[in-house]
Enzyme design. Structure first.
Site, PDB file in Angstrom:
ATOM      1  N   VAL A 105       3.799  -5.591   3.561  1.00 52.79           N
ATOM      2  CA  VAL A 105       3.841  -6.619   4.598  1.00 52.79           C
ATOM      3  C   VAL A 105       4.226  -7.933   3.940  1.00 52.79           C
ATOM      4  O   VAL A 105       3.631  -8.333   2.932  1.00 52.79           O
ATOM      5  CB  VAL A 105       2.479  -6.765   5.313  1.00 52.79           C
ATOM      6  CG1 VAL A 105       2.561  -7.845   6.395  1.00 52.79           C
ATOM      7  CG2 VAL A 105       2.047  -5.439   5.919  1.00 52.79           C
ATOM      8  N   ASP A 107      -8.552   4.548  12.180  1.00 50.92           N
ATOM      9  CA  ASP A 107      -8.523   4.010  10.816  1.00 50.92           C
ATOM     10  C   ASP A 107      -9.104   2.599  10.783  1.00 50.92           C
ATOM     11  O   ASP A 107      -8.549   1.695  10.171  1.00 50.92           O
ATOM     12  CB  ASP A 107      -7.091   4.012  10.278  1.00 50.92           C
ATOM     13  CG  ASP A 107      -7.042   3.838   8.754  1.00 50.92           C
ATOM     14  OD1 ASP A 107      -8.073   4.086   8.094  1.00 50.92           O
ATOM     15  OD2 ASP A 107      -5.986   3.449   8.229  1.00 50.92           O
ATOM     16  N   GLY A 124       0.826  -1.198   0.000  1.00 51.68           N
ATOM     17  CA  GLY A 124       0.000   0.000   0.000  1.00 51.68           C
ATOM     18  C   GLY A 124       0.850   1.234   0.000  1.00 51.68           C
ATOM     19  O   GLY A 124       2.086   1.178  -0.146  1.00 51.68           O
ATOM     20  N   ALA A 125       0.174   2.375   0.185  1.00 50.41           N
ATOM     21  CA  ALA A 125       0.867   3.659   0.156  1.00 50.41           C
ATOM     22  C   ALA A 125       1.850   3.803   1.309  1.00 50.41           C
ATOM     23  O   ALA A 125       2.820   4.564   1.218  1.00 50.41           O
ATOM     24  CB  ALA A 125      -0.159   4.797   0.193  1.00 50.41           C
TER      25      ALA A 125
END
Length: 340
Positions: A30, A139, A25-26
Site C-alpha cells: 500500500v 480477517d 505484506g504477503a
C-alpha cells in the site's frame, strides 16, 4: 444492497505522485499517493494472480459506499499495471494509521478503557452492517482496522474496517480453512476446518482485538491451531463480561454484533473532569460530581476459552443489558448494579 451513487468515483492516475510506502505484506503493498487538486489516496497493489481478491475487496467497499465504519473506495475500477503483472485499487487514506500501530506504541500496556469501548463500538457498527447484509469479514485484526481523524470533539480517532480480500459475500460458499490470521481465529477453524464460515467468526476475532487493546497476549494451546488470550492486568467487570460474550467456545452461543452494541461495556460513558477553577454549583449537582469517576476493578488473568453463554447465565455471570447506562444522572447504587 442497492447503492445510489451521488457521483462517479474516479482517480486521475497520471497526475498522482508517490509519497511513501505505507505497508507491505504477503498480499501486496500500500502506497500513499497525492493529487495536486484532489488530496491523498491509498493505492493497494497486488500480484495479478490475486486479482479476484482485490476485485472482491473493491466490490464490498462499493457495496457499502458512504458507510462511516467501512473504508471507502476512491475509484470504481480495478486498475491493471504495465504488462499485466499487477493490479491495484484506490481508497481513502487513513491519516491516523492503523489500530495495530497504536497498540504497538503502548508497548504491552492497555489503552484507556473508555477509548477501547468507543473503538469497539465503531467496529461493531461496521460488523453489524456487514452481517445484516450477509457478509463476514473473516480477517478482523488490528492491522485491518484503519484510523481517521475523529469527527467527535476530544476523541482520538474514528475507526473503520478494511481489507476485505478474504471476506465472505452473501450467498457464496466459503470454508473456514480460507479464513484469516490464526491468532484471531476461533476454535472451530482448527476443529472443523471444512466447516462453513459464519458471522460468529467475526465476533471471536473482535474479542481478540479487544484483548489486544487491553494489553492481552495470545498463547497457542497444546493441541495446536487454536489460540487463547490472557490478561495480566486488571480490567472492569463489565469488560470481562463483554469478552466472555465474544469468546464463548461454541459459535452458536456467541453474542451477535447487534446484541454487543447494547452491552454495558459499549454503552457506558466514562466521565473525566478537568477543573480549571472552582465553580459554585447547587447541592444536588455537587453530589453527582463527587461520585467515583471510574468503575471498580478486579485483578488476575482472564483465560479463554470460557464456557457457553447458557452456562454463564445459569451461574448468574452475565450482565444484563439495561438502558439506564445511557442516563448521566443514574444513582450510584444502580451504576454498581450494572457492573456486578
Amino acid at each position: 444492497m442497492d447503492i445510489k451513487y451521488e457521483e462517479p468515483l474516479y482517480v486521475d492516475e497520471l497526475s498522482l505522485k508517490t509519497v511513501r510506502v505505507l505497508g507491505q505484506g504477503a498480499f501486496g503493498s500500500v502506497t500513499l499517493k497525492v493529487h495536486p487538486g484532489h488530496g491523498r489516496y491509498a493505492k493497494k497493489t497486488s500480484s495479478i494472480r490475486l486479482k479476484e481478491n482485490l476485485k472482491k475487496e473493491l466490490r464490498i467497499m462499493l457495496d457499502f459506499r458512504n458507510h462511516p465504519r467501512i473504508v471507502q473506495a476512491s475509484s470504481e475500477h480495478l486498475h491493471l499495471g504495465m504488462f499485466l503483472k499487477d493490479c491495484s485499487i484506490y481508497m481513502e487514506y487513513a491519516s491516523e494509521g492503523s489500530l495495530d500501530e497504536v497498540i504497538s506504541s503502548f508497548r504491552g500496556k492497555p489503552l484507556p478503557e473508555h477509548v477501547i469501548g468507543r473503538t469497539t463500538r465503531m467496529l461493531l457498527q461496521g460488523l453489524e452492517a456487514l452481517h445484516v447484509h450477509g457478509y463476514v469479514h473473516c480477517d478482523l485484526k488490528p492491522d485491518n482496522i484503519l484510523l481517521f481523524p475523529s469527527t467527535s470533539f476530544g476523541e482520538p480517532w474514528d475507526a473503520k474496517l478494511a481489507d476485505f480480500g478474504l471476506s465472505k459475500e452473501p450467498n457464496t460458499y466459503h470454508v473456514l480453512k480460507l479464513a484469516g490470521t490464526n491468532m484471531y481465529m476461533p476454535p472451530e477453524v482448527s476443529e472443523v476446518p471444512e466447516g462453513l464460515v459464519g458471522q460468529a467468526l467475526d465476533i471471536w476475532s473482535l474479542g481478540c482485538v479487544v484483548f489486544e487493546m487491553f494489553g492481552g497476549k495470545a498463547e497457542e494451546m497444546e493441541t495446536g491451531g487454536t489460540y487463547v488470550w490472557k490478561l495480566e492486568q486488571e480490567i472492569s467487570p463489565v469488560a470481562i463480561d463483554f469478552l466472555r460474550r465474544c469468546h464463548t467456545w461454541h459459535p452458536w452461543n456467541r453474542a451477535s454484533a447487534t446484541e454487543l452494541l447494547n452491552h454495558p461495556f459499549i454503552m457506558q460513558r466514562v466521565v473525566s473532569l478537568r477543573v480549571l477553577q472552582p465553580i459554585p454549583c447547587p447541592p444536588e449537582r455537587r453530589q453527582y460530581l463527587e461520585r467515583p469517576l471510574f468503575t471498580p476493578r478486579v485483578r488476575g488473568p482472564l483465560p479463554t476459552p470460557i464456557g457457553p453463554r447458557k452456562k454463564q447465565e445459569a451461574e448468574g455471570s452475565v450482565v444484563k443489558d439495561q438502558s439506564t447506562v445511557e442516563k448521566n444522572d443514574v444513582d450510584n447504587k444502580k451504576r454498581h448494579s450494572l457492573l456486578g
